[in-house]
Design a protein around this motif. Structure first.
Motif, PDB file in Angstrom:
ATOM      1  N   GLN A  65       0.810  -1.206   0.000  1.00  0.00           N
ATOM      2  CA  GLN A  65       0.000   0.000   0.000  1.00  0.00           C
ATOM      3  C   GLN A  65       0.852   1.269   0.000  1.00  0.00           C
ATOM      4  N   SER A  66       2.026   1.204   0.598  1.00  0.00           N
ATOM      5  CA  SER A  66       2.883   2.395   0.635  1.00  0.00           C
ATOM      6  C   SER A  66       3.343   2.786  -0.769  1.00  0.00           C
ATOM      7  N   VAL A  67       3.656   1.784  -1.596  1.00  0.00           N
ATOM      8  CA  VAL A  67       4.042   2.074  -2.973  1.00  0.00           C
ATOM      9  C   VAL A  67       2.862   2.678  -3.731  1.00  0.00           C
ATOM     10  N   GLY A  68       1.670   2.116  -3.505  1.00  0.00           N
ATOM     11  CA  GLY A  68       0.479   2.671  -4.136  1.00  0.00           C
ATOM     12  C   GLY A  68       0.225   4.102  -3.714  1.00  0.00           C
ATOM     13  N   ALA A  69       0.464   4.400  -2.438  1.00  0.00           N
ATOM     14  CA  ALA A  69       0.263   5.766  -1.946  1.00  0.00           C
ATOM     15  C   ALA A  69       1.269   6.728  -2.566  1.00  0.00           C
ATOM     16  N   ILE A  70       2.521   6.287  -2.678  1.00  0.00           N
ATOM     17  CA  ILE A  70       3.545   7.132  -3.302  1.00  0.00           C
ATOM     18  C   ILE A  70       3.192   7.393  -4.762  1.00  0.00           C
ATOM     19  N   ASN A  71       2.730   6.358  -5.446  1.00  0.00           N
ATOM     20  CA  ASN A  71       2.321   6.534  -6.842  1.00  0.00           C
ATOM     21  C   ASN A  71       1.161   7.507  -6.961  1.00  0.00           C
ATOM     22  N   THR A  72       0.253   7.482  -5.984  1.00  0.00           N
ATOM     23  CA  THR A  72      -0.855   8.433  -5.980  1.00  0.00           C
ATOM     24  C   THR A  72      -0.335   9.859  -5.870  1.00  0.00           C
ATOM     25  N   LEU A  73       0.606  10.080  -4.964  1.00  0.00           N
ATOM     26  CA  LEU A  73       1.195  11.411  -4.808  1.00  0.00           C
ATOM     27  C   LEU A  73       1.927  11.858  -6.076  1.00  0.00           C
ATOM     28  N   LEU A  74       2.608  10.911  -6.729  1.00  0.00           N
ATOM     29  CA  LEU A  74       3.321  11.246  -7.963  1.00  0.00           C
ATOM     30  C   LEU A  74       2.356  11.707  -9.047  1.00  0.00           C
ATOM     31  N   LEU A  75       1.250  10.986  -9.217  1.00  0.00           N
ATOM     32  CA  LEU A  75       0.306  11.341 -10.275  1.00  0.00           C
ATOM     33  C   LEU A  75      -0.418  12.644  -9.970  1.00  0.00           C
ATOM     34  N   ILE A  76      -0.831  12.831  -8.719  1.00  0.00           N
ATOM     35  CA  ILE A  76      -1.510  14.079  -8.353  1.00  0.00           C
ATOM     36  C   ILE A  76      -0.562  15.264  -8.516  1.00  0.00           C
ATOM     37  N   SER A  77       0.690  15.081  -8.114  1.00  0.00           N
ATOM     38  CA  SER A  77       1.685  16.151  -8.271  1.00  0.00           C
ATOM     39  C   SER A  77       1.925  16.454  -9.746  1.00  0.00           C
ATOM     40  N   ALA A  78       1.964  15.414 -10.573  1.00  0.00           N
ATOM     41  CA  ALA A  78       2.145  15.620 -12.007  1.00  0.00           C
ATOM     42  C   ALA A  78       0.971  16.396 -12.598  1.00  0.00           C
ATOM     43  N   SER A  79      -0.237  16.117 -12.131  1.00  0.00           N
ATOM     44  CA  SER A  79      -1.409  16.864 -12.595  1.00  0.00           C
ATOM     45  C   SER A  79      -1.305  18.333 -12.204  1.00  0.00           C
ATOM     46  N   ALA A  80      -0.848  18.584 -10.975  1.00  0.00           N
ATOM     47  CA  ALA A  80      -0.677  19.971 -10.533  1.00  0.00           C
ATOM     48  C   ALA A  80       0.364  20.685 -11.391  1.00  0.00           C
ATOM     49  N   CYS A  81       1.448  19.984 -11.708  1.00  0.00           N
ATOM     50  CA  CYS A  81       2.493  20.571 -12.565  1.00  0.00           C
ATOM     51  C   CYS A  81       1.961  20.865 -13.963  1.00  0.00           C
ATOM     52  N   ALA A  82       1.144  19.947 -14.488  1.00  0.00           N
ATOM     53  CA  ALA A  82       0.554  20.171 -15.813  1.00  0.00           C
ATOM     54  C   ALA A  82      -0.354  21.395 -15.802  1.00  0.00           C
ATOM     55  N   ALA A  83      -1.147  21.546 -14.739  1.00  0.00           N
ATOM     56  CA  ALA A  83      -2.025  22.714 -14.621  1.00  0.00           C
ATOM     57  C   ALA A  83      -1.214  24.001 -14.532  1.00  0.00           C
ATOM     58  N   HIS A  84      -0.109  23.974 -13.785  1.00  0.00           N
ATOM     59  CA  HIS A  84       0.776  25.143 -13.693  1.00  0.00           C
ATOM     60  C   HIS A  84       1.406  25.450 -15.051  1.00  0.00           C
ATOM     61  N   THR A  85       1.744  24.415 -15.800  1.00  0.00           N
ATOM     62  CA  THR A  85       2.303  24.614 -17.135  1.00  0.00           C
ATOM     63  C   THR A  85       1.341  25.407 -17.999  1.00  0.00           C
ATOM     64  N   LEU A  86       0.091  24.973 -18.013  1.00  0.00           N
ATOM     65  CA  LEU A  86      -0.917  25.641 -18.835  1.00  0.00           C
ATOM     66  C   LEU A  86      -1.143  27.077 -18.376  1.00  0.00           C
ATOM     67  N   ALA A  87      -1.186  27.288 -17.062  1.00  0.00           N
ATOM     68  CA  ALA A  87      -1.380  28.646 -16.545  1.00  0.00           C
ATOM     69  C   ALA A  87      -0.225  29.555 -16.930  1.00  0.00           C
ATOM     70  N   CYS A  88       0.998  29.040 -16.870  1.00  0.00           N
ATOM     71  CA  CYS A  88       2.173  29.844 -17.222  1.00  0.00           C
ATOM     72  C   CYS A  88       2.189  30.177 -18.711  1.00  0.00           C
ATOM     73  N   VAL A  89       1.806  29.216 -19.545  1.00  0.00           N
ATOM     74  CA  VAL A  89       1.759  29.475 -20.990  1.00  0.00           C
ATOM     75  C   VAL A  89       0.733  30.566 -21.292  1.00  0.00           C
ATOM     76  N   ARG A  90      -0.424  30.476 -20.659  1.00  0.00           N
ATOM     77  CA  ARG A  90      -1.457  31.493 -20.886  1.00  0.00           C
ATOM     78  C   ARG A  90      -1.015  32.868 -20.410  1.00  0.00           C
ATOM     79  N   ALA A  91      -0.139  32.894 -19.398  1.00  0.00           N
ATOM     80  CA  ALA A  91       0.380  34.173 -18.886  1.00  0.00           C
ATOM     81  C   ALA A  91       1.618  34.636 -19.639  1.00  0.00           C
ATOM     82  N   GLY A  92       2.106  33.812 -20.572  1.00  0.00           N
ATOM     83  CA  GLY A  92       3.277  34.188 -21.358  1.00  0.00           C
ATOM     84  C   GLY A  92       4.601  33.889 -20.693  1.00  0.00           C
ATOM     85  N   HIS A  93       4.597  33.093 -19.629  1.00  0.00           N
ATOM     86  CA  HIS A  93       5.840  32.753 -18.915  1.00  0.00           C
ATOM     87  C   HIS A  93       6.347  31.389 -19.398  1.00  0.00           C
ATOM     88  N   HIS A  94       6.946  31.358 -20.566  1.00  0.00           N
ATOM     89  CA  HIS A  94       7.278  30.090 -21.205  1.00  0.00           C
ATOM     90  C   HIS A  94       8.443  29.372 -20.526  1.00  0.00           C
TER      91      HIS A  94
END
Length: 201
Positions: A65-94
């Protein structure tokens, strides 16, 4: 003096851009199809567990279960990073957008590495697709999801160069939006898969 009701309602101006789903419509059709496919697999897992509670209890107890939990954190963090990527592109911060997208790619790669180790551990323990119904469904669900994470990482890798070159903007970032939509779907599927397969008894 009374104020007309039409003025209180504040209708949208004709100049306001119409609301739309981010990304290509084809991506949303694909997301709907994939969610339906995984939904059937989730139902199959739940129904088979009701028929074979002992087999499934033993199989779930063998999962880390600990590996599954770490994988959950990795995917959620990756989603947050993807959202930040899109926000930065829209703001012109490439330049900042590039860092966020690279972080999303690395986090997704971390998931693949951990999941691969989990598969290898099961293989070395003599567990495979044909061991029993629990492991058959476990390999099907997690393996199918694994392929989606791989596809998401490939998409991020392909998007990295145009993001770095500043080819996307607030008015033209359809491809980047589509990639983020796909990844959020991958993340959502794991958020359902992890508790269903690893936690619920």
């Amino acid at each position: 003096m009374s104020i007309p009701l039409s003025e209180l309602s504040s209708p949208a101006s004709k100049d306001d851009p119409p609301t739309r789903l981010p990304g290509d419509l084809v991506v949303w059709f694909f997301v709907g199809l994939e969610l339906a496919t995984f939904g059937l697999l989730f139902l199959a897992f739940t129904f088979t567990r009701l028929l074979q509670p002992e087999v499934f209890a033993a199989g779930q107890a063998s999962l880390d279960q600990s590996v599954g939990a770490i994988n959950t954190l990795l995917l959620i963090s990756a989603s947050a990073c993807a959202a930040h990527t899109l926000a930065c592109v829209r703001a012109g911060h490439h330049r900042t957008a590039t860092r966020w997208l690279l972080a999303a790619l690395l986090l997704g790669g971390g998931f693949l590495v951990l999941k691969s180790h989990e598969y290898l551990d099961k293989w070395h323990a003599g567990v495979d697709f044909a061991s029993n119904d629990f492991y058959m469904l476990w390999f099907m669900l997690t393996g199918f999801h694994f392929m989606h994470v791989m596809a998401g990482c490939v998409i991020f890798a392909l998007l990295l160069r145009p993001v770095t070159q500043g080819r996307y903007s607030a008015e033209d970032c359809n491809a980047l939006e589509s990639g983020c939509v796909f990844w959020h779907m991958v993340d959502l599927l794991w958020i359902v898969l992890f508790p269903l397969v690893y936690l619920l008894r």
